[in-house]
Design an enzyme around this catalytic site. Structure first.
Site, PDB file in Angstrom:
ATOM      1  N   GLU A  81       0.855  -1.202   0.000  1.00  0.00           N
ATOM      2  CA  GLU A  81       0.000   0.000   0.000  1.00  0.00           C
ATOM      3  C   GLU A  81       0.881   1.238   0.000  1.00  0.00           C
ATOM      4  O   GLU A  81       1.850   1.311   0.763  1.00  0.00           O
ATOM      5  CB  GLU A  81      -0.882   0.082   1.247  1.00  0.00           C
ATOM      6  N   GLU A 113      -9.242   9.212   5.311  1.00  0.00           N
ATOM      7  CA  GLU A 113      -9.424   7.765   5.139  1.00  0.00           C
ATOM      8  C   GLU A 113     -10.438   7.450   4.045  1.00  0.00           C
ATOM      9  O   GLU A 113     -10.377   6.381   3.438  1.00  0.00           O
ATOM     10  CB  GLU A 113      -9.871   7.134   6.457  1.00  0.00           C
ATOM     11  N   GLU A 120     -13.782   5.498  -0.528  1.00  0.00           N
ATOM     12  CA  GLU A 120     -14.662   4.567   0.189  1.00  0.00           C
ATOM     13  C   GLU A 120     -15.405   5.316   1.293  1.00  0.00           C
ATOM     14  O   GLU A 120     -14.828   5.668   2.314  1.00  0.00           O
ATOM     15  CB  GLU A 120     -13.844   3.407   0.754  1.00  0.00           C
ATOM     16  N   LYS A 145     -15.619   4.204   5.401  1.00  0.00           N
ATOM     17  CA  LYS A 145     -14.442   3.958   6.231  1.00  0.00           C
ATOM     18  C   LYS A 145     -14.474   4.851   7.467  1.00  0.00           C
ATOM     19  O   LYS A 145     -14.901   6.006   7.417  1.00  0.00           O
ATOM     20  CB  LYS A 145     -13.156   4.208   5.439  1.00  0.00           C
TER      21      LYS A 145
END
Length: 381
Positions: A266, A329, A320, A323
């Site tokens: 990541e 985030e 997203e 999250k």
């Protein structure tokens, strides 16, 4: 003959444009496909998007059968994940075998599952029981793959946060935290035995976020800068990510291993954040990921490993919305859920827009229909 010649040239142009994305791309980049959201496109649409980008390596955080079926016969290599909540069960050979039989084997070989990550950033928690379960779970899953004859095509590893480092600067002095020594030493022995990579989740963004006055923004964004020199090796670093990777290599070497590859499972940069999240902007995210893609395209190695092209999975494909945590985030995606880019990646052709709207589809069909009419006219002439 003139009409036929014109028709041939027209068809040649069409074929050339249809092949253009594959010619422009060809990057060795992987992508993290997170799904903590309630507004994402279907896996079949995602498969189309990744084909248009010529991305052939995807990392999941689970073993979602809907995704794995949607990507069957697509030549995309998958890393699938076992969440931390499964670790205790995976130390049981029967439960590990059941999971592999239900979640992995049915998708092979039509979906190319090449790796299983057992747990994610386990040492970021303070749960020492979880720490103790990690290696036994990895070993049991691996033995299950061996028993089923799958170990040659599917390897086993886990992904670590950079919090496992006690010393990260200079890179040649990199060392793991002392409290993790016994755990990581045993895990490294496992990697060496089964020949699987050591995965790290590395985010220069965090270093900048917490120390914006001390960490030069150009250094973390791969922009031109003076760089830093390792006082022990005299190796020069012009970006923080490569320094982080080499610090992990040094920590591994300090434990007696030089035969284990470090890969970045990541890395990324958020396009939006809270007021106290310095640097989380679309401009910086575009620079980080755009410059990173250029480095990957050049097959660069780190200063300490110049002949080993760095292996990287960018986080993440989509924003997203479900999250937890700060605003950043939910804003690491290259794309919004509707398929439009969050920002310009800075390199022409790397990220063509995926269009879902009916109007755009009608326009595309109209152009195609016009081309058919032109071809029919030329043939009749």
């Amino acid at each position: 003959m003139a009409a036929c010649s014109l028709l041939f040239r027209l068809l040649l142009v069409l074929l050339t444009f249809s092949d253009l994305p594959a010619q422009i791309l060809g990057l060795g980049v992987g992508i993290n496909y997170g799904q903590i959201a309630n507004n994402l496109p279907s896996p079949s649409r995602v498969a189309y998007l990744l084909r248009s980008l010529n991305i052939s390596r995807v990392k999941l955080y689970d073993a979602d059968p809907n995704v794995l079926v949607a990507f069957s016969n697509t030549n995309v290599d998958f890393i699938i994940g076992l969440g931390n909540e499964y670790l205790q069960n995976m130390t049981d050979p029967v439960k590990a075998q059941n999971w592999v039989l239900q979640r992995v084997q049915p998708h092979l070989p039509q979906t190319r599952i090449t790796c299983i990550t057992v747990g994610n950033e386990v040492f970021k928690s303070n749960d020492t029981q979880l720490w103790s379960n990690l290696l036994p779970a990895m070993q049991t899953v691996y033995r299950t793959l061996v028993d089923l004859g799958l170990d040659k095509q599917v390897t086993v590893t886990t992904a670590h946060s950079l919090d496992i480092l006690g010393v990260s600067y200079p890179p040649s002095a990199g060392a793991f935290r002392q409290d993790l020594g016994e755990y990581l030493h045993a895990i490294l022995n496992f990697h060496a035995q089964v020949k699987s990579p050591f995965l790290i989740n590395a985010y220069p963004y965090f270093a900048y976020k917490y120390n914006p006055n001390e960490v030069p923004i150009d250094y973390v964004l791969f922009q031109p800068n003076q760089g830093t020199v390792d006082s022990i090796t005299n190796l020069k670093y012009d970006n923080m990510l490569y320094a982080q990777v080499d610090a992990v290599y040094s920590a591994i070497k300090a434990m007696g291993h030089t035969d284990i590859e470090v890969r970045v499972s990541e890395t990324g940069w958020p396009s939006k954040g809270d007021e106290n999240e310095v640097g989380a902007t679309p401009e910086n995210a575009g620079l980080y990921n755009g410059n990173l893609l250029k480095r990957i395209e050049q097959k660069q190695g780190t200063p300490a490993k110049p002949n080993v092209p760095i292996d990287i999975y960018v986080f993440a494909l989509f924003n997203e919305n479900l999250k937890d945590g700060p605003t950043s985030e939910r804003n690491y995606g290259l794309y919004y859920p509707d398929g439009t880019p969050v920002y310009n990646i800075g390199v022409q052709g790397y990220l063509p827009e995926l269009v879902f709207s009916s109007d755009s589809t009608k326009n595309a069909l109209s152009v195609f229909s016009l081309l058919i009419l032109v071809i029919a006219y030329l043939i009749s002439a």
